[in-house]
Scaffold this active site. Structure first.
Site, PDB file in Angstrom:
ATOM      1  N   ARG A 223       0.775  -1.236  -0.054  1.00 13.03           N
ATOM      2  CA  ARG A 223      -0.052  -0.076   0.214  1.00 13.03           C
ATOM      3  C   ARG A 223       0.672   1.248   0.078  1.00 13.03           C
ATOM      4  O   ARG A 223       1.999   1.225   0.683  1.00 13.03           O
ATOM      5  CB  ARG A 223      -0.926   0.014   1.083  1.00 13.03           C
ATOM      6  CG  ARG A 223      -2.038  -0.906   1.136  1.00 13.03           C
ATOM      7  CD  ARG A 223      -3.223  -0.467   0.221  1.00 13.03           C
ATOM      8  NE  ARG A 223      -4.386  -1.270   0.130  1.00 13.03           N
ATOM      9  CZ  ARG A 223      -4.507  -2.338  -0.439  1.00 13.03           C
ATOM     10  NH1 ARG A 223      -3.247  -2.545  -1.504  1.00 13.03           N
ATOM     11  NH2 ARG A 223      -5.491  -3.177  -0.252  1.00 13.03           N
ATOM     12  N   HIS A 271      -1.025   0.053  -9.729  1.00 12.74           N
ATOM     13  CA  HIS A 271      -1.761  -0.884  -8.945  1.00 12.74           C
ATOM     14  C   HIS A 271      -2.229  -2.025  -9.713  1.00 12.74           C
ATOM     15  O   HIS A 271      -3.467  -2.459  -9.554  1.00 12.74           O
ATOM     16  CB  HIS A 271      -2.959  -0.013  -8.241  1.00 12.74           C
ATOM     17  CG  HIS A 271      -3.131  -0.880  -6.782  1.00 12.74           C
ATOM     18  ND1 HIS A 271      -3.675  -0.031  -5.787  1.00 12.74           N
ATOM     19  CD2 HIS A 271      -3.264  -2.056  -6.445  1.00 12.74           C
ATOM     20  CE1 HIS A 271      -3.871  -0.977  -4.632  1.00 12.74           C
ATOM     21  NE2 HIS A 271      -3.594  -2.260  -5.274  1.00 12.74           N
TER      22      HIS A 271
HETATM   23  P1  NAP Z   1      -2.161 -11.409   5.125  1.00  6.76           P
HETATM   24  O1  NAP Z   1      -2.278 -12.723   4.747  1.00  6.76           O
HETATM   25  O2  NAP Z   1      -2.930 -10.903   6.169  1.00  6.76           O
HETATM   26  O3  NAP Z   1      -0.485 -11.341   5.606  1.00  6.76           O
HETATM   27  C1  NAP Z   1      -0.132 -10.347   5.969  1.00  6.76           C
HETATM   28  C2  NAP Z   1       1.595 -10.477   6.692  1.00  6.76           C
HETATM   29  O4  NAP Z   1       2.007  -9.382   7.209  1.00  6.76           O
HETATM   30  C3  NAP Z   1       1.291 -11.512   7.814  1.00  6.76           C
HETATM   31  O5  NAP Z   1       2.669 -12.392   7.472  1.00  6.76           O
HETATM   32  C4  NAP Z   1       1.677 -10.868   9.061  1.00  6.76           C
HETATM   33  O6  NAP Z   1       2.297 -11.472  10.055  1.00  6.76           O
HETATM   34  C5  NAP Z   1       2.471  -9.612   8.629  1.00  6.76           C
HETATM   35  N1  NAP Z   1       2.407  -8.467   9.223  1.00  6.76           N
HETATM   36  C6  NAP Z   1       1.318  -7.853   9.735  1.00  6.76           C
HETATM   37  N2  NAP Z   1       1.769  -6.640  10.453  1.00  6.76           N
HETATM   38  C7  NAP Z   1       3.143  -6.853  10.719  1.00  6.76           C
HETATM   39  C8  NAP Z   1       4.100  -6.210  11.472  1.00  6.76           C
HETATM   40  N3  NAP Z   1       3.705  -4.931  12.124  1.00  6.76           N
HETATM   41  N4  NAP Z   1       5.294  -6.624  11.331  1.00  6.76           N
HETATM   42  C9  NAP Z   1       5.719  -7.561  10.696  1.00  6.76           C
HETATM   43  N5  NAP Z   1       4.631  -8.376  10.007  1.00  6.76           N
HETATM   44  C10 NAP Z   1       3.592  -7.977  10.230  1.00  6.76           C
HETATM   45  O7  NAP Z   1      -2.227 -10.421   3.868  1.00  6.76           O
HETATM   46  P2  NAP Z   1      -2.006 -10.981   2.402  1.00  6.76           P
HETATM   47  O8  NAP Z   1      -3.323 -11.455   2.051  1.00  6.76           O
HETATM   48  O9  NAP Z   1      -0.869 -11.464   1.999  1.00  6.76           O
HETATM   49  O10 NAP Z   1      -1.777  -9.318   1.413  1.00  6.76           O
HETATM   50  C11 NAP Z   1      -0.736  -8.432   1.978  1.00  6.76           C
HETATM   51  C12 NAP Z   1      -1.250  -7.120   1.489  1.00  6.76           C
HETATM   52  O11 NAP Z   1      -0.920  -7.064   0.092  1.00  6.76           O
HETATM   53  C13 NAP Z   1      -2.634  -6.715   1.255  1.00  6.76           C
HETATM   54  O12 NAP Z   1      -2.937  -6.212   2.778  1.00  6.76           O
HETATM   55  C14 NAP Z   1      -2.770  -5.513   0.559  1.00  6.76           C
HETATM   56  O13 NAP Z   1      -2.300  -4.232   0.962  1.00  6.76           O
HETATM   57  C15 NAP Z   1      -1.344  -6.198  -0.561  1.00  6.76           C
HETATM   58  N6  NAP Z   1      -2.096  -6.256  -1.913  1.00  6.76           N
HETATM   59  C16 NAP Z   1      -1.742  -5.565  -3.118  1.00  6.76           C
HETATM   60  C17 NAP Z   1      -2.230  -6.005  -4.332  1.00  6.76           C
HETATM   61  C18 NAP Z   1      -1.509  -5.051  -5.520  1.00  6.76           C
HETATM   62  O14 NAP Z   1      -2.114  -5.293  -6.356  1.00  6.76           O
HETATM   63  N7  NAP Z   1      -0.639  -4.066  -5.575  1.00  6.76           N
HETATM   64  C19 NAP Z   1      -2.932  -6.931  -4.494  1.00  6.76           C
HETATM   65  C20 NAP Z   1      -3.391  -7.720  -3.435  1.00  6.76           C
HETATM   66  C21 NAP Z   1      -2.872  -7.372  -2.088  1.00  6.76           C
HETATM   67  P3  NAP Z   1       1.640 -12.893  10.771  1.00  6.76           P
HETATM   68  O15 NAP Z   1       1.617 -13.859   9.649  1.00  6.76           O
HETATM   69  O16 NAP Z   1       2.449 -13.064  11.827  1.00  6.76           O
HETATM   70  O17 NAP Z   1       0.042 -12.538  11.072  1.00  6.76           O
HETATM   71  C1  GLV Z   2      -5.239  -4.948  -3.686  1.00  5.66           C
HETATM   72  O1  GLV Z   2      -4.584  -4.202  -3.594  1.00  5.66           O
HETATM   73  C2  GLV Z   2      -5.787  -5.818  -3.009  1.00  5.66           C
HETATM   74  O2  GLV Z   2      -5.966  -5.583  -1.673  1.00  5.66           O
HETATM   75  O3  GLV Z   2      -6.458  -6.909  -2.983  1.00  5.66           O
END
Ligand code: NAP
Ligand code: GLV
Length: 308
Positions: A223, A271
């Protein structure tokens, strides 16, 4: 009982169509067309106007159209009496794996530099990196981060992971929160896949960059507000970082006159690392809507106390 779609970027018809293709009997409404407010029990949202959720007295659940939920927490009309879900979807995962991999290969082979050379009709072979030269560090080893890490290991990359809690994943050296410095010291391609929370806001700053080895490269696909842009520009201009591929920005679209567009070592994408497919996501929304109606636990529910 009905479902309300709230997004303002012109993509709502695609989402409404996806519901039609699923032949569901669920009543779906677009928030900016007439609809019976008292019937709305679930809202499917992407960057909803703040305050709107407060107008629906029978609303029970707010479902994000994406993986991230930061924009729901930021809305003062979201409260802890509401359930929250997010997208966990095989397509979203594969798309992210491929995007990060594409950026790593472009960095290794210096492909962006050749685009610049082409724009000047300039023929010049440059040195390039091989896999043995690359150590990928992934910040955020959740659904997308750990899948991307595994995909990279399969391709023969040396991968490190960092997250709140320690993970055990074969072939990947993982670090927990307090070991951030150790993780950074070993990373020369840093991928940010953290959720945006008060703790992670501004995490990609000068102090963090200074702990990376010289010539490290940043791939930011999480983000916009994770990144302190002045610090990124300074670290690149002073020769500490070699460059950055940035997919997300605090204000999107990135403004036309933004200096990031023309920085020679910053590579901008709109994005698009991984875009929710309405067809794929709507199927899981329907499952959750039916679960909500029959008081069953929801899939992909967000722990609102944890904040992501
Ligand atoms: P997720 O499954 O919730 O994973 C988040 C990870 O971050 C977990 O491993 C968590 O640790 C870790 N984390 C959270 N807070 C932390 C901190 N303060 N310090 C260290 N580690 C921390 O999320 P996801 O589904 O993988 O998605 C991640 C992000 O990708 C989304 O929130 C979104 O912003 C972004 N995204 C971007 C796109 C794009 O097109 N650019 C698309 C989709 C998503 P734990 O495992 O220990 O809880
Ligand atoms: C995209 O940024 C998502 O959060 O799926």
């Amino acid at each position: 009982m009905a479902l309300l779609l709230i997004r303002q970027d012109g993509k709502t018809p695609q989402w409404l169509n996806a519901f039609k293709f699923q032949y569901t009997k669920i009543e779906c409404y677009n928030f900016n067309e007439p609809h019976p407010k008292e019937k709305i029990t679930m809202a499917l949202v992407w960057k909803q106007p703040h305050g709107l959720l407060g107008q629906y007295e029978n609303l029970k659940c707010v479902a994000s159209m994406g993986a991230g939920v930061d924009f729901i927490f930021e809305d003062p009309s979201f409260h802890n009496g509401l359930l929250m879900t997010r997208v966990v979807d095989p397509l979203l995962i594969t798309d992210m794996e491929e995007f990060v991999m594409a950026q790593i290969y472009a960095h290794m082979k210096g492909l962006y530099q050749y685009q610049i050379q082409q724009s000047k009709s300039h023929w010049q072979q440059n040195p390039y990196l091989r896999k043995k030269d690359i150590t990928v560090g992934i910040m955020g080893m959740g659904v997308l981060g750990s899948a991307t890490a595994k995909a990279l290991v399969t391709q023969g990359f040396n991968v490190f992971g960092w997250s709140n809690s320690k993970k055990q994943i074969e072939g990947i050296t993982t670090y927990e929160k307090e070991d951030l410095d150790l993780f950074l010291q070993q990373t020369n391609v840093l991928v940010c896949l953290l959720p945006l929370t008060p703790e992670t806001n501004g995490i990609l700053d000068l102090s963090l960059f200074s702990k990376l080895p010289k010539s490290a490269f940043i791939i930011h696909v999480a983000r916009g507000p994770h990144l302190v842009r002045e610090d990124l520009i300074q670290s690149i201009d002073q020769g500490h970082l070699s460059g950055a591929a940035i997919d997300v920005f605090p204000i999107e679209p990135l403004e036309e006159n933004d200096p990031l567009w023309v920085h020679p070592n910053i590579y901008i994408t709109p994005h698009c690392a991984s875009i929710s497919s309405p067809e794929s996501v709507v199927a899981q929304i329907i499952v959750n809507y039916n679960r909500l109606m029959s008081n069953q636990p929801l899939l992909n529910q967000v722990d609102t106390a944890k904040g992501y």
